[in-house]
Design a protein around this motif. Structure first.
Motif, PDB file in Angstrom:
ATOM      1  N   GLU A   1      25.001  12.096 -19.761  1.00  0.00           N
ATOM      2  CA  GLU A   1      24.670  12.561 -21.112  1.00  0.00           C
ATOM      3  C   GLU A   1      25.534  13.739 -21.564  1.00  0.00           C
ATOM      4  O   GLU A   1      25.265  14.360 -22.584  1.00  0.00           O
ATOM      5  CB  GLU A   1      23.189  12.937 -21.216  1.00  0.00           C
ATOM      6  N   HIS A   2      26.579  14.040 -20.833  1.00  0.00           N
ATOM      7  CA  HIS A   2      27.454  15.172 -21.156  1.00  0.00           C
ATOM      8  C   HIS A   2      28.765  14.680 -21.751  1.00  0.00           C
ATOM      9  O   HIS A   2      29.305  13.662 -21.332  1.00  0.00           O
ATOM     10  CB  HIS A   2      27.740  15.999 -19.899  1.00  0.00           C
TER      11      HIS A   2
ATOM     12  N   THR B   1      28.336  25.279 -19.221  1.00  0.00           N
ATOM     13  CA  THR B   1      27.658  26.309 -18.432  1.00  0.00           C
ATOM     14  C   THR B   1      26.143  26.193 -18.530  1.00  0.00           C
ATOM     15  O   THR B   1      25.448  26.232 -17.503  1.00  0.00           O
ATOM     16  CB  THR B   1      28.116  27.715 -18.875  1.00  0.00           C
ATOM     17  N   ASP B   2      25.608  26.050 -19.730  1.00  0.00           N
ATOM     18  CA  ASP B   2      24.154  25.994 -19.904  1.00  0.00           C
ATOM     19  C   ASP B   2      23.550  24.666 -19.460  1.00  0.00           C
ATOM     20  O   ASP B   2      22.343  24.571 -19.267  1.00  0.00           O
ATOM     21  CB  ASP B   2      23.788  26.251 -21.367  1.00  0.00           C
ATOM     22  N   GLU B   3      24.373  23.645 -19.318  1.00  0.00           N
ATOM     23  CA  GLU B   3      23.877  22.322 -18.941  1.00  0.00           C
ATOM     24  C   GLU B   3      23.849  22.097 -17.435  1.00  0.00           C
ATOM     25  O   GLU B   3      23.157  21.212 -16.952  1.00  0.00           O
ATOM     26  CB  GLU B   3      24.716  21.240 -19.621  1.00  0.00           C
ATOM     27  N   LEU B   4      24.590  22.885 -16.683  1.00  0.00           N
ATOM     28  CA  LEU B   4      24.700  22.653 -15.242  1.00  0.00           C
ATOM     29  C   LEU B   4      23.360  22.737 -14.501  1.00  0.00           C
ATOM     30  O   LEU B   4      23.148  21.950 -13.575  1.00  0.00           O
ATOM     31  CB  LEU B   4      25.716  23.589 -14.604  1.00  0.00           C
ATOM     32  N   PRO B   5      22.446  23.618 -14.865  1.00  0.00           N
ATOM     33  CA  PRO B   5      21.175  23.654 -14.126  1.00  0.00           C
ATOM     34  C   PRO B   5      20.419  22.325 -14.118  1.00  0.00           C
ATOM     35  O   PRO B   5      19.641  22.051 -13.211  1.00  0.00           O
ATOM     36  CB  PRO B   5      20.372  24.738 -14.854  1.00  0.00           C
ATOM     37  N   ASP B   6      20.656  21.470 -15.108  1.00  0.00           N
ATOM     38  CA  ASP B   6      19.993  20.163 -15.167  1.00  0.00           C
ATOM     39  C   ASP B   6      20.743  19.082 -14.406  1.00  0.00           C
ATOM     40  O   ASP B   6      20.252  17.969 -14.278  1.00  0.00           O
ATOM     41  CB  ASP B   6      19.855  19.720 -16.634  1.00  0.00           C
ATOM     42  N   ALA B   7      21.935  19.393 -13.903  1.00  0.00           N
ATOM     43  CA  ALA B   7      22.752  18.401 -13.197  1.00  0.00           C
ATOM     44  C   ALA B   7      22.258  18.224 -11.754  1.00  0.00           C
ATOM     45  O   ALA B   7      21.690  19.147 -11.169  1.00  0.00           O
ATOM     46  CB  ALA B   7      24.209  18.837 -13.191  1.00  0.00           C
TER      47      ALA B   7
ATOM     48  N   ALA C   1      34.537  23.219 -19.889  1.00  0.00           N
ATOM     49  CA  ALA C   1      34.509  24.621 -19.479  1.00  0.00           C
ATOM     50  C   ALA C   1      33.231  24.902 -18.695  1.00  0.00           C
ATOM     51  O   ALA C   1      32.192  24.289 -18.935  1.00  0.00           O
ATOM     52  CB  ALA C   1      34.578  25.533 -20.697  1.00  0.00           C
ATOM     53  N   TYR C   2      33.360  25.839 -17.758  1.00  0.00           N
ATOM     54  CA  TYR C   2      32.206  26.332 -17.008  1.00  0.00           C
ATOM     55  C   TYR C   2      32.454  27.801 -16.685  1.00  0.00           C
ATOM     56  O   TYR C   2      33.499  28.139 -16.118  1.00  0.00           O
ATOM     57  CB  TYR C   2      31.995  25.520 -15.716  1.00  0.00           C
TER      58      TYR C   2
END
Length: 86
Positions: free
Chosen positions: A54-55, A62-68, A33-34
Motif C-alpha cells: 500500500e506504499h 518515515t511515518d509509515e514504517l512502524p506499520d511495516a 525517503a526515510y
C-alpha cells in the motif's frame, strides 16, 4: 538522520517535489525517503512500478514504517542517493 549513512553531507539535496517525480511512472527512478535520506529502491522487484503493497514511491515513508512487517534495517539494501530537504 539515518543510522546507515556515514557521509550525509556528500549527498545531493532534493525537495519533496523533486522526490515525488521519482515515483516509477514519471521517470525510471524509483526513490523513497526515510529519516531524511533518499534511497534508490529501483533494483527491488517489490517496488516494481513504484508501488510496494500500500506504499507509493516518491514519498517520505518515515511515518509509515512502524506499520511495516520489517524494520528500518530494510534500507541497508538500498543505495542512498540524496537528502530530503523541506
Amino acid at each position: 538522520m539515518s543510522m546507515y549513512i556515514g557521509k550525509n553531507d556528500t549527498l545531493k539535496e532534493y525537495t519533496r517535489s523533486q522526490l515525488a517525480l521519482r515515483n516509477g511512472s514519471d521517470r525510471d527512478e524509483i526513490w523513497c525517503a526515510y529519516q531524511g535520506i533518499i534511497y534508490d529502491v529501483s533494483p527491488s522487484r517489490l517496488w516494481r512500478n513504484g508501488k510496494h503493497y500500500e506504499h507509493w514511491a516518491g514519498q517520505d515513508l518515515t511515518d509509515e514504517l512502524p506499520d511495516a512487517p520489517h524494520g528500518e534495517w530494510v534500507f541497508e539494501r538500498f543505495k542512498p542517493v540524496g537528502k530530503l530537504i523541506n
